[in-house]
Write a protein that holds these residues in place. Structure first.
Motif, short mmCIF file in Angstrom:
data_model
loop_
_atom_site.label_atom_id
_atom_site.label_comp_id
_atom_site.label_asym_id
_atom_site.label_seq_id
_atom_site.Cartn_x
_atom_site.Cartn_y
_atom_site.Cartn_z
N CYS A 61 0.85 -1.19 0.00
CA CYS A 61 0.00 0.00 0.00
C CYS A 61 0.89 1.24 0.00
O CYS A 61 1.81 1.36 0.81
CB CYS A 61 -0.91 -0.01 1.23
SG CYS A 61 -1.85 1.52 1.47
N LYS A 99 0.09 4.13 0.91
CA LYS A 99 -0.20 5.01 2.03
C LYS A 99 0.43 4.51 3.33
O LYS A 99 1.09 5.28 4.04
CB LYS A 99 -1.71 5.16 2.22
CG LYS A 99 -2.10 6.17 3.32
CD LYS A 99 -3.61 6.42 3.35
CE LYS A 99 -4.03 7.32 2.21
NZ LYS A 99 -5.46 7.74 2.34
N ASP A 115 -8.05 -6.73 -6.19
CA ASP A 115 -8.39 -5.35 -5.84
C ASP A 115 -7.12 -4.53 -5.61
O ASP A 115 -6.20 -5.01 -4.96
CB ASP A 115 -9.25 -5.33 -4.57
CG ASP A 115 -10.00 -4.02 -4.38
OD1 ASP A 115 -9.70 -3.04 -5.09
OD2 ASP A 115 -10.90 -3.98 -3.52
N ARG A 122 -7.26 -1.59 -4.08
CA ARG A 122 -7.53 -0.68 -2.96
C ARG A 122 -7.26 -1.35 -1.62
O ARG A 122 -7.67 -2.50 -1.41
CB ARG A 122 -8.98 -0.20 -3.02
CG ARG A 122 -9.30 0.67 -4.22
CD ARG A 122 -10.78 0.76 -4.47
NE ARG A 122 -11.33 -0.55 -4.83
CZ ARG A 122 -12.60 -0.76 -5.19
NH1 ARG A 122 -13.44 0.25 -5.22
NH2 ARG A 122 -13.01 -1.97 -5.50
N HIS A 123 -6.61 -0.62 -0.73
CA HIS A 123 -6.45 -1.06 0.65
C HIS A 123 -7.57 -0.39 1.44
O HIS A 123 -7.51 0.80 1.75
CB HIS A 123 -5.08 -0.64 1.20
CG HIS A 123 -4.84 -1.11 2.59
ND1 HIS A 123 -3.91 -0.52 3.42
CD2 HIS A 123 -5.41 -2.11 3.32
CE1 HIS A 123 -3.93 -1.13 4.59
NE2 HIS A 123 -4.83 -2.09 4.55
N HIS A 124 -8.59 -1.16 1.75
CA HIS A 124 -9.82 -0.59 2.29
C HIS A 124 -9.65 -0.06 3.71
O HIS A 124 -10.47 0.75 4.17
CB HIS A 124 -10.94 -1.62 2.21
CG HIS A 124 -11.33 -1.95 0.80
ND1 HIS A 124 -12.16 -1.15 0.04
CD2 HIS A 124 -10.97 -2.99 -0.01
CE1 HIS A 124 -12.31 -1.68 -1.16
NE2 HIS A 124 -11.60 -2.80 -1.21
N GLU A 125 -8.63 -0.49 4.43
CA GLU A 125 -8.44 -0.01 5.80
C GLU A 125 -8.07 1.46 5.85
O GLU A 125 -8.44 2.18 6.79
CB GLU A 125 -7.35 -0.85 6.50
CG GLU A 125 -7.78 -2.27 6.80
CD GLU A 125 -6.68 -3.07 7.50
OE1 GLU A 125 -5.67 -2.45 7.90
OE2 GLU A 125 -6.84 -4.29 7.62
N ASP A 126 -7.32 1.94 4.85
CA ASP A 126 -6.93 3.36 4.87
C ASP A 126 -7.17 4.06 3.53
O ASP A 126 -6.71 5.16 3.31
CB ASP A 126 -5.47 3.51 5.29
CG ASP A 126 -4.50 2.83 4.32
OD1 ASP A 126 -4.94 2.34 3.25
OD2 ASP A 126 -3.29 2.78 4.63
N ASP A 127 -7.89 3.36 2.62
CA ASP A 127 -8.21 3.91 1.30
C ASP A 127 -6.95 4.19 0.49
O ASP A 127 -6.93 5.08 -0.36
CB ASP A 127 -9.05 5.19 1.44
CG ASP A 127 -9.83 5.49 0.16
OD1 ASP A 127 -10.22 4.53 -0.53
OD2 ASP A 127 -10.02 6.69 -0.15
#
Length: 233
Positions: A125, A127, A140, A142-147
């Protein structure tokens, strides 16, 4: 072929410089030949932009789709070229590759410099730095924990510099070689193509490619499919 065999037998240190043509017999498309990745007209942007850092940041969805559809071949197996190169380099040399498919390593090669990185290691990620398995990335970006946006491995994208360690290791590999074998590459992409500037004046050089690369007369040019050549070694 006899001259090539003799050169390999007599060499003390063999450096292979490889490109996409080495992996096409394993079912992975190359880039610049007819029907290659860069000749396709399916996408709105040229492949150089699709595989750029700029596209990753500005259009992560488009970048992800392109990479997943065109770059990942996890079921591909090493072919005769990878296997023979692994055998020779493990005994006396190194492989410097532009390829990001890890097939040289999968073939058992222990001395590999991945000049452009690879698609499978250190997927993370942008971020937070959390790492992911490539199977997760394929599903996917996207890392959904921190967008955050997930980046595919250590692969060098257009607009990015070569990892200094990889560049240094590649230069040393060419400097140390008394035999350099170029295989499966158009030898048009820099700085990779510029590596031969570090070749020792005494080093022998062989170019194996379907099309003549137009190198100087001191180079033994074998205009043939690399798989045919390495199958005879």
């Amino acid at each position: 072929m006899e001259e090539l065999k003799e050169l390999i037998d007599q060499a003390h240190y063999v450096t292979f410089l490889t490109g996409a043509g080495v992996s096409t017999p394993s079912g992975i498309p190359d880039y610049r030949s007819k029907g290659g990745l860069y000749k396709r007209e399916k996408y709105d942007f040229p492949p150089e932009y699709m595989l750029s850092h700029d596209n990753l940041v500005k259009h992560p969805d488009i970048f992800h789709q392109f990479v997943v559809e065109n770059m990942y071949f996890p079921d591909a197996e090493p072919n005769i070229i990878h296997k023979k190169m692994a055998e020779i380099s493990n005994e006396k040399g190194v492989i410097v590759t532009q390829n990001v498919d890890k097939l040289h390593t999968k073939a058992g090669a222990k001395n590999v410099v991945e000049f452009h990185g690879n698609l499978y290691d250190h997927i993370h990620c942008l971020k937070c730095g959390k790492e992911f398995d490539y199977k997760e990335y394929i599903k996917d970006y996207r890392h959904h924990e921190d967008d955050g946006i997930i980046r595919p491995g250590t692969t060098v994208l257009y607009g990015e510099g070569i990892d200094p360690t990889n560049l240094n290791d590649a230069v040393k590999a060419v400097e140390n070689a008394d035999l350099i074998i170029v295989a499966g590459t158009s030898f048009k992409v820099y700085p990779f193509a510029g590596l031969i500037a570090y070749r020792s004046p005494e080093a022998k050089m062989v170019a194996i490619n379907k099309e003549n690369l137009g190198l100087d007369e001191s180079v033994l040019a074998i205009t043939d499919d690399a798989a045919n050549v390495f199958d005879q070694l």
